[in-house]
Enzyme design. Sequence first.
Site, PDB file in Angstrom:
ATOM      1  N   GLY A  36     -12.957  15.422  -3.274  1.00 43.23           N
ATOM      2  CA  GLY A  36     -11.728  14.655  -3.156  1.00 43.23           C
ATOM      3  C   GLY A  36     -10.528  15.446  -2.668  1.00 43.23           C
ATOM      4  O   GLY A  36     -10.654  16.430  -1.931  1.00 43.23           O
ATOM      5  N   SER A  37      -9.337  15.013  -3.118  1.00 40.01           N
ATOM      6  CA  SER A  37      -8.090  15.611  -2.643  1.00 40.01           C
ATOM      7  C   SER A  37      -7.051  15.604  -3.752  1.00 40.01           C
ATOM      8  O   SER A  37      -7.235  14.981  -4.807  1.00 40.01           O
ATOM      9  CB  SER A  37      -7.553  14.824  -1.438  1.00 40.01           C
ATOM     10  OG  SER A  37      -7.230  13.492  -1.820  1.00 40.01           O
ATOM     11  N   TYR A  75       1.611   5.009   3.558  1.00 39.82           N
ATOM     12  CA  TYR A  75       1.068   4.075   2.569  1.00 39.82           C
ATOM     13  C   TYR A  75       1.654   4.306   1.177  1.00 39.82           C
ATOM     14  O   TYR A  75       2.154   3.373   0.533  1.00 39.82           O
ATOM     15  CB  TYR A  75      -0.458   4.225   2.463  1.00 39.82           C
ATOM     16  CG  TYR A  75      -1.246   3.802   3.671  1.00 39.82           C
ATOM     17  CD1 TYR A  75      -1.771   2.525   3.772  1.00 39.82           C
ATOM     18  CD2 TYR A  75      -1.490   4.693   4.709  1.00 39.82           C
ATOM     19  CE1 TYR A  75      -2.517   2.135   4.871  1.00 39.82           C
ATOM     20  CE2 TYR A  75      -2.230   4.324   5.816  1.00 39.82           C
ATOM     21  CZ  TYR A  75      -2.740   3.038   5.893  1.00 39.82           C
ATOM     22  OH  TYR A  75      -3.471   2.663   6.989  1.00 39.82           O
ATOM     23  N   GLU A  79       4.300   1.783  -0.727  1.00 38.33           N
ATOM     24  CA  GLU A  79       3.868   1.056  -1.925  1.00 38.33           C
ATOM     25  C   GLU A  79       4.785   1.340  -3.115  1.00 38.33           C
ATOM     26  O   GLU A  79       5.150   0.418  -3.866  1.00 38.33           O
ATOM     27  CB  GLU A  79       2.422   1.426  -2.266  1.00 38.33           C
ATOM     28  CG  GLU A  79       1.415   0.832  -1.296  1.00 38.33           C
ATOM     29  CD  GLU A  79       0.000   1.305  -1.529  1.00 38.33           C
ATOM     30  OE1 GLU A  79      -0.931   0.673  -1.004  1.00 38.33           O
ATOM     31  OE2 GLU A  79      -0.190   2.319  -2.242  1.00 38.33           O
ATOM     32  N   GLU A  95      12.100  10.722   5.993  1.00 39.76           N
ATOM     33  CA  GLU A  95      10.956  10.713   6.905  1.00 39.76           C
ATOM     34  C   GLU A  95      11.163  11.726   8.021  1.00 39.76           C
ATOM     35  O   GLU A  95      12.198  11.727   8.686  1.00 39.76           O
ATOM     36  CB  GLU A  95      10.769   9.312   7.490  1.00 39.76           C
ATOM     37  CG  GLU A  95       9.745   9.187   8.600  1.00 39.76           C
ATOM     38  CD  GLU A  95       8.364   9.658   8.176  1.00 39.76           C
ATOM     39  OE1 GLU A  95       7.827  10.550   8.860  1.00 39.76           O
ATOM     40  OE2 GLU A  95       7.834   9.138   7.170  1.00 39.76           O
ATOM     41  N   ASP A 214     -12.467  12.355   0.823  1.00 36.51           N
ATOM     42  CA  ASP A 214     -11.260  13.051   1.278  1.00 36.51           C
ATOM     43  C   ASP A 214     -11.536  14.489   1.708  1.00 36.51           C
ATOM     44  O   ASP A 214     -10.807  15.050   2.520  1.00 36.51           O
ATOM     45  CB  ASP A 214     -10.207  13.056   0.172  1.00 36.51           C
ATOM     46  CG  ASP A 214      -9.582  11.680  -0.038  1.00 36.51           C
ATOM     47  OD1 ASP A 214     -10.026  10.726   0.624  1.00 36.51           O
ATOM     48  OD2 ASP A 214      -8.665  11.570  -0.867  1.00 36.51           O
ATOM     49  N   HIS A 350      -9.978 -25.685   5.320  1.00 30.02           N
ATOM     50  CA  HIS A 350      -8.561 -26.055   5.419  1.00 30.02           C
ATOM     51  C   HIS A 350      -8.138 -26.744   4.122  1.00 30.02           C
ATOM     52  O   HIS A 350      -8.869 -27.576   3.598  1.00 30.02           O
ATOM     53  CB  HIS A 350      -8.347 -27.005   6.585  1.00 30.02           C
ATOM     54  CG  HIS A 350      -6.950 -27.551   6.672  1.00 30.02           C
ATOM     55  ND1 HIS A 350      -5.912 -26.819   7.212  1.00 30.02           N
ATOM     56  CD2 HIS A 350      -6.413 -28.733   6.259  1.00 30.02           C
ATOM     57  CE1 HIS A 350      -4.795 -27.545   7.143  1.00 30.02           C
ATOM     58  NE2 HIS A 350      -5.088 -28.715   6.560  1.00 30.02           N
TER      59      HIS A 350
END
Length: 373
Positions: A36-37, A75, A79, A95, A214, A350
């Site tokens: 993983g990470s 992401y 979130e 950013e 990851d 529908h």
Amino acid sequence: MFTAYLICESLQGPQKVKVGSSNNVLTAKDIIIATGSVPFVPKGIEVDGKTVITSDHALKLETVPDWIAIVGSGYIGLEFSDVYTALGSEVTFVEALDQLMPGFDPEISKLAQRVLINPRNIDYHTGVFASKITPARDGKPVMIELIDAKTKEQKDTLEVDAALIATGRTPFTQGLGLENIDVATQRGFVPVDERMKVIDANGNLVPHLYCIGDANGKMMLAHAASAQGISVVEQVTGEDHKLNHLSIPAACFTHPEISMVGLTEPQAREKGEKEGFDVSVAKTSFKANTKALAENEGEGLAKLIYRPDNGEILGVHIFGLHAADLIHEASNAIALGTRIQDIKFAVHAHPTLSEVLDELFKSAKIKHKLLTQ
């Protein structure tokens, strides 16, 4: 002989694993690295887990900060901005690139900013690095020093109640003993081929060694890791399998949600220029969907990127109510190689949100109709 799933042990050589701090060495027919990470924290940032935090701490705070800076607008950052503004916090994005949400399709980013950022208690600084962040202490707030991302000149200093470091994740691959089998990581990632087989420093496959999730960096999503694991299990049990990563969907769980699969429009056009094919785009609005209107959630867009010559689906991007659920019709179509001229005849109930995708596929213009044999 058995398959060993390498979690926190160390490779000792081909098909050999040392367990923890003991001297026990296990021999296995096949080994899968799935370590993983961990959150990536840039230099100059001091994390205390209380006022300067990562996503690991973000839902464990004892109080809601009045003002929180979020470093990174991908992401994770998006979130948590959704969460903290809902709880009453003021949010400031920091950013490094010139626009927010740089990893999304540009048209989706623009709409998402209009809906998720502009009307809310959120401001932002783009084109800047957080060169130094100091936790709150001795009655002083969190201090964030901003520098220009290009010139590295000092730009501003922010004083906030908390800072969330949402600059991505880094593979957890140190101490695995990869050097014992002549494997060199690339920016920390374990190099693998399209079947998740580990590649050594000379470009050769390491027999019976795989890396998923990851740690290999192909697609840092939990469900991608699961799919890679299933692919590897198929192979070690004698069935060849190759995973198409372009068919794996991704989602951002904001309100409303964002989802995507395949290429963005700029990526598709670049690919088209290189390979010599045209790229077309079709769009539908949630405002034309009766279920979305009944839910008072008419703000949304679905976008299809495709080849008009043969109907191949290159990418689908959705912003709107339950976008994370809707994307799977498109991802399965890409995985199965289904062309637009076939899927456009699928029937959708529908009134449902699925009709957004129905209208999207029906609106595409294919130059040459292909008949399914």
